[in-house]
Design a protein around this motif. Structure first.
Motif, short mmCIF file in Angstrom:
data_model
loop_
_atom_site.label_atom_id
_atom_site.label_comp_id
_atom_site.label_asym_id
_atom_site.label_seq_id
_atom_site.Cartn_x
_atom_site.Cartn_y
_atom_site.Cartn_z
N LEU A 1 -17.28 2.56 13.45
CA LEU A 1 -17.66 1.81 14.65
C LEU A 1 -18.61 0.67 14.30
CD1 LEU A 1 -16.90 2.44 17.61
CD2 LEU A 1 -19.13 3.45 17.88
N GLU A 2 -19.60 1.00 13.45
CA GLU A 2 -20.59 0.01 13.05
C GLU A 2 -19.92 -1.16 12.33
OE1 GLU A 2 -23.97 2.18 11.38
OE2 GLU A 2 -24.40 0.30 10.33
N GLN A 3 -19.01 -0.79 11.45
CA GLN A 3 -18.29 -1.80 10.68
C GLN A 3 -17.46 -2.70 11.58
OE1 GLN A 3 -16.10 0.40 7.81
NE2 GLN A 3 -16.42 -1.08 6.21
N PHE A 4 -16.80 -2.05 12.56
CA PHE A 4 -15.93 -2.75 13.50
C PHE A 4 -16.72 -3.79 14.29
CE2 PHE A 4 -13.83 -2.98 17.70
CZ PHE A 4 -12.55 -3.33 17.32
N ILE A 5 -17.90 -3.37 14.75
CA ILE A 5 -18.73 -4.30 15.53
C ILE A 5 -19.20 -5.44 14.64
CG2 ILE A 5 -20.85 -4.54 16.86
CD1 ILE A 5 -20.56 -1.62 17.68
N ALA A 6 -19.65 -5.10 13.44
CA ALA A 6 -20.17 -6.13 12.53
C ALA A 6 -19.08 -7.15 12.21
CB ALA A 6 -20.68 -5.48 11.26
N GLN A 7 -17.86 -6.64 11.98
CA GLN A 7 -16.75 -7.53 11.64
C GLN A 7 -16.42 -8.48 12.78
OE1 GLN A 7 -13.28 -5.40 10.42
NE2 GLN A 7 -14.08 -5.03 8.37
N SER A 8 -16.37 -7.92 13.98
CA SER A 8 -15.97 -8.80 15.08
C SER A 8 -17.07 -9.78 15.44
CB SER A 8 -15.52 -7.98 16.29
OG SER A 8 -16.54 -7.13 16.68
N LEU A 9 -18.34 -9.40 15.16
CA LEU A 9 -19.42 -10.36 15.42
C LEU A 9 -19.43 -11.47 14.37
CD1 LEU A 9 -22.40 -8.10 16.52
CD2 LEU A 9 -21.19 -9.79 17.91
N ALA A 10 -18.92 -11.14 13.19
CA ALA A 10 -18.92 -12.13 12.11
C ALA A 10 -17.92 -13.25 12.38
CB ALA A 10 -18.59 -11.43 10.79
N LYS A 11 -16.84 -12.90 13.09
CA LYS A 11 -15.83 -13.92 13.41
C LYS A 11 -16.38 -14.87 14.46
CE LYS A 11 -11.85 -11.02 12.86
NZ LYS A 11 -10.94 -10.23 13.67
N PRO A 12 -16.24 -16.17 14.26
CA PRO A 12 -16.70 -17.09 15.29
C PRO A 12 -15.76 -17.04 16.51
CG PRO A 12 -15.65 -18.28 13.50
CD PRO A 12 -15.70 -16.86 13.07
N LEU A 13 -16.34 -17.28 17.68
CA LEU A 13 -15.53 -17.25 18.89
C LEU A 13 -14.70 -18.51 19.00
CD1 LEU A 13 -17.75 -15.88 21.79
CD2 LEU A 13 -15.85 -14.76 20.64
N ALA A 14 -13.41 -18.32 19.29
CA ALA A 14 -12.55 -19.49 19.49
C ALA A 14 -12.69 -19.95 20.94
CB ALA A 14 -11.11 -19.11 19.19
N PRO A 15 -12.59 -21.25 21.17
CA PRO A 15 -12.74 -21.74 22.55
C PRO A 15 -11.46 -21.49 23.36
CG PRO A 15 -12.38 -23.58 21.07
CD PRO A 15 -12.36 -22.35 20.22
N LEU A 16 -11.32 -20.31 23.92
CA LEU A 16 -10.10 -19.97 24.65
C LEU A 16 -10.40 -19.80 26.14
CD1 LEU A 16 -8.72 -17.13 22.35
CD2 LEU A 16 -8.39 -19.57 22.12
N VAL A 17 -9.37 -20.04 26.94
CA VAL A 17 -9.49 -19.82 28.38
C VAL A 17 -8.25 -19.08 28.85
CG1 VAL A 17 -10.03 -20.90 30.59
CG2 VAL A 17 -10.44 -22.16 28.47
N ALA A 18 -8.46 -18.02 29.61
CA ALA A 18 -7.32 -17.35 30.23
C ALA A 18 -7.09 -17.97 31.60
CB ALA A 18 -7.59 -15.86 30.36
N GLU A 19 -5.87 -18.43 31.82
CA GLU A 19 -5.59 -19.12 33.08
C GLU A 19 -4.38 -18.52 33.75
OE1 GLU A 19 -5.16 -23.36 32.90
OE2 GLU A 19 -6.83 -23.50 31.47
N ARG A 20 -4.37 -18.63 35.08
CA ARG A 20 -3.19 -18.19 35.81
C ARG A 20 -2.27 -19.39 36.01
NH1 ARG A 20 -1.58 -13.93 38.77
NH2 ARG A 20 -3.58 -12.87 38.75
N VAL A 21 -1.03 -19.23 35.60
CA VAL A 21 -0.06 -20.31 35.76
C VAL A 21 0.91 -19.90 36.86
CG1 VAL A 21 1.28 -21.93 34.42
CG2 VAL A 21 -0.10 -20.23 33.24
N VAL A 22 0.99 -20.71 37.89
CA VAL A 22 1.90 -20.38 38.98
C VAL A 22 3.04 -21.39 39.00
CG1 VAL A 22 2.10 -20.00 41.46
CG2 VAL A 22 -0.02 -19.45 40.28
#
Lengths: 326, 460
Positions: B96-117
């Motif tokens: 668990l500790e490793q998993f958290i550390a790994q995902s924190l190490a990755k930089p956040l990509a500028p993504l947006v979730a949008e609804r497409v109608v």
């Protein structure tokens, strides 16, 4: 606790209904044991090719339940129904009191138990399986236990289309599931002799063409056997084709049909709903029953397959939404 | 201080001493919530973890959550409980500790979730049947009639040429092949006693068929439930009201439908004779006076040869749905194969696997329109900016174009560059894993996340 809609029964139909309406209405689902109903115990019938049995629709629904938690009470039997004004008041055995504007009965159907078919050796003779048992065992590899059989027969309409026993309806699913199991057996053991005793082949729905192909591969006999006896360790069938004949098989599969589940009978009686001649709750179109504010969907109002049950539940959901909105 | 949120089914899995230890050693302020409880503000957290069944939390469903919670989709991570429960509790916490550390190490990509109608308009190809047209009208969905237009994708919508209309969905109503149950000679047709079910429906109101012999001929495939019901009803009426002699020649009787079994029994008890025959041995010729049709057949049961002089022969055709070729209508970089009304159970009903295209099957129009209405009003949630093509690396081999199951990859005509249409992308990662130049990047997910045949070779 007050709700807009109370769904009784957490099988495919009830869950689909809850899934469709939970964003729009305050929905509660009450189930007497655990979620899933009849479909949860069925196995996939694909060989090296998908045969469109529709069981995976349930798997998809199950993922949806985990993903988005529904408002569900499981392991609750309903002890009393009462109507005051235009609201329903329900009490459960664990003491919860629930008030709801609308009710939907989705208590489903159950497979006929083979012990009712003693004439065909059900529950009496060894190696007489019910189609239902085979379906349940598919995931555990029941097919491989048929390895030693050189001949096998399916008997269709076991308990269905029988007016004398008040089951004068076609169960709709048995021809198709039996053909799919037959294809599975043929696929695993090509040398096995499979005979298919039937009245009429009821092939409809998706992948019809494939099912007709399977039907061409096996030996179809248009007669339902009179009786089944055990002779010299094999099962002997008495039937009529050209004249009266006897034929021996290593194993039998009785394609049992659907009967209204005990829950359906009980709930329908308590709510005073009309039943049809087969004992299912009578639907007057789009899920309406003889009682205002009570809807019915799924196999509680007649036999159907998983896919049809899902589609019907969506139509009933729209109707409920229309009624609730006024 | 890093703020983390864990959504779990059972809060006891992550005990307080571990949380305190993490806060002291790593500086992670971890909050635990039950998945059912309502969290008001998700934006404050640096990462949101879900401890659950990873199969239930597909990437598409995670985008839906990201949209509802109004957070960056790459902040949400699923820790697959079904994989780690066997090591609980021994090595669970270190993983668990490793998993958290790994995902924190990755930089956040500028993504947006949008609804497409999609646009609330539908094009029906090649043309709408009356029932489909009516069902669409009832739901208030506008239909566009443009039988000779070309379609081009524009995001989730389709652009029509030359009319310039934009539609949100295309309904393919595949043609039907109609064949008679047995082949009739032209002389039989000349008697004008060979009729269809519609003719009988009309005539029965005007005419008395007293004392006449009528044969119904129904093939086993491609006769709808409604037609069976109508046959049972008409034959019963003719037998009871007019005392006509009725034969229904069939290969199989379909009773798997609402009320069908009941109607079938009633027809039989009124004296309608249902005879199962093999159609290959069935033969029809006109009588000498040309006033009727003589039908010769062999019964399946007793193999008896029978000859019946019929005054009317009602024959129902066999209907088969044919595949519809979309290629001439569809302007895409890849060739569209013909759309078959074959069902893939993993797709939603009526969908041939292309977003926004639906297949209409006879008798199921109402269900179809319901599905379309849902698609047109609710739309879909997709992630903008998740997939990016590195144009310098791209060698334009078109592998991605061929592999994408959702037809989301397109080649820009003028610039000759590859582009992934985010509105159509289902984040399956096939294009990225098959790209020989490694030009496609799926942000927030490392290349190893897609166990591709290429990466399994060890080369990168």
């Amino acid at each position: 606790m007050e709700y807009d809609l109370l769904i009784i029964g957490g099988g495919v139909a009830g869950l689909t209904l809850a899934q469709t309406l939970q964003d729009r209405l305050k929905v509660l689902l009450v189930e007497e044991s655990s979620l899933g109903g009849v479909a949860s115990s069925l196995g996939c019938k694909a060989t090296d090719e998908c045969l469109s049995c529709g069981v995976c629709h349930f798997v998809d629904l199950k993922r949806e339940i985990v993903f988005r938690k529904f408002n569900v009470l499981t392991d609750r039997k309903i002890t009393s129904f009462a109507k005051s004004g235009n609201k329903f008041q329900i009490k459960t055995e664990k003491g919860e009191e629930i008030t709801s504007q609308l009710l939907t009965v989705a208590t489903g159907a159950a497979p006929l138990e083979v012990k009712n078919l003693s004439r065909l050796g059900g529950g009496k003779l060894p190696r007489v399986y019910s189609g239902w048992d085979v379906e349940k065992g598919l995931n555990e590899g029941i097919i491989s236990s048929f390895r030693d059989f050189s001949s096998l027969a399916f008997i269709q309409c076991a308990g269905s289309r029988n007016f004398k026993e008040k089951r004068g309806y076609c169960s709709q699913v048995c021809c198709r599931y039996a053909l799919r199991i037959a294809e599975n057996l043929k696929f695993s053991f090509p040398q096995m002799n499979i005979d298919f005793y039937y009245m009429d082949l009821q092939i409809l729905g998706k992948k019809k063409e494939k099912l007709w192909e399977i039907a061409d591969k096996i030996n179809l006999i248009r007669h339902l056997p009179y009786e089944v006896k055990e002779e010299e360790g094999r099962l002997s069938l008495l039937f009529e084709e050209q004249g009266v004949e006897r034929k021996k098989y290593d194993a039998l599969i009785l394609s049992v049909g659907m009967v209204p589940s005990p829950g359906t009978q009980q709930t329908g009686k308590r709510l005073g709903l009309n039943f049809d001649s087969g004992g299912f709750i009578k639907s007057y179109g789009q899920g309406h029953t003889s009682c205002e504010g009570v809807f019915v969907c799924g196999t509680a109002c007649g036999p159907k397959d998983i896919e049809t049950a899902r589609e019907e539940a969506q139509i009933v959901a729209e109707e409920i939404w229309r009624v609730r909105r006024g | 201080m890093t703020k983390l949120l864990w959504l779990v089914d059972n809060p006891l899995l992550l005990p307080d001493f571990w949380l305190e230890k993490m806060e002291k050693e790593k500086g992670w302020k971890i909050e635990i919530r039950d998945r059912e409880s309502k969290v008001l503000n998700f934006i404050d957290y640096d990462r949101i973890f879900i401890l659950g069944d990873s199969l239930s939390f597909t990437r598409e469903r995670l985008s839906l959550l990201a949209y509802e919670w109004k957070v960056n989709p790459s902040k949400i991570q699923v820790f697959p409980w079904e994989e780690v429960k066997i090591v609980f509790p021994q090595s669970f916490f270190s993983i668990l500790e490793q998993f958290i550390a790994q995902s924190l190490a990755k930089p956040l990509a500028p993504l947006v979730a949008e609804r497409v109608v999609p646009e609330n308009k539908v094009l029906v190809l090649p043309q709408a049947s009356q029932t489909l047209d009516q069902a669409l009208k009832e739901k208030g969905i506008e239909t566009v009639v443009a039988p000779s237009s070309t379609l081009r994708r524009e995001g989730i919508n389709f652009h029509l040429f030359p009319s310039g209309d934009t539609v949100g969905a295309v309904v393919v109503s595949p043609p039907e092949e109609i064949t008679p149950p047995v082949s009739f000679s032209s002389e039989v047709e000349d008697t004008r006693k060979l009729v269809d079910l519609k003719f009988m429906e009309k005539e029965i109101e005007k005419k008395d068929f007293r004392g006449e012999t009528i044969i119904f001929l129904l093939p086993k495939r491609g006769v709808t439930e409604k037609e069976w019901l109508q046959t049972f009803y008409l034959s019963r009426l003719l037998a009871k009201r007019d005392r006509a002699e009725i034969f229904v020649l069939v290969e199989e009787v379909l009773v798997a439908g609402e009320n069908l079994e009941k109607e079938y029994r009633q027809a039989r008890s009124c004296g309608v004779i249902f005879e199962k025959v093999t159609f290959s041995s069935l033969f029809a010729q006109p009588t000498l006076d040309m006033r009727g049709i003589e039908v010769e057949f062999t019964t399946e049961r007793d193999r008896l040869k029978r000859k019946i002089k019929a005054d009317w022969l009602v024959s129902l055709p066999e209907r088969n749905v044919l595949p519809f070729d979309l290629a001439p209508f569809f302007d895409s970089d890849r060739i569209e194969e013909a759309i078959l009304p074959l069902a893939n159970p993993n797709l939603s009903s009526f969908s041939p696997g292309i977003e926004g295209i639906f297949v209409s099957l006879p008798g199921e129009e109402k269900n179809l329109v319901q599905v379309i209405e849902k698609y047109l009003t609710q739309g879909i949630v997709r992630e903008r900016g998740r997939v990016e093509v590195n144009e310098e690396k791209c060698i334009l081999c078109l592998t991605c174009l061929r592999t994408c199951p959702w037809r989301a990859v397109a080649i820009e005509k003028e610039r000759k560059k590859t582009r992934v249409n985010w509105e159509l992308c289902h984040l399956c990662g096939l294009c990225a894993s098959f790209c020989p130049a490694h030009a496609i990047e799926i942000k927030g997910l490392s290349f190893e996340d897609w166990l591709s045949p290429v990466s399994l070779g060890g080369e990168k």
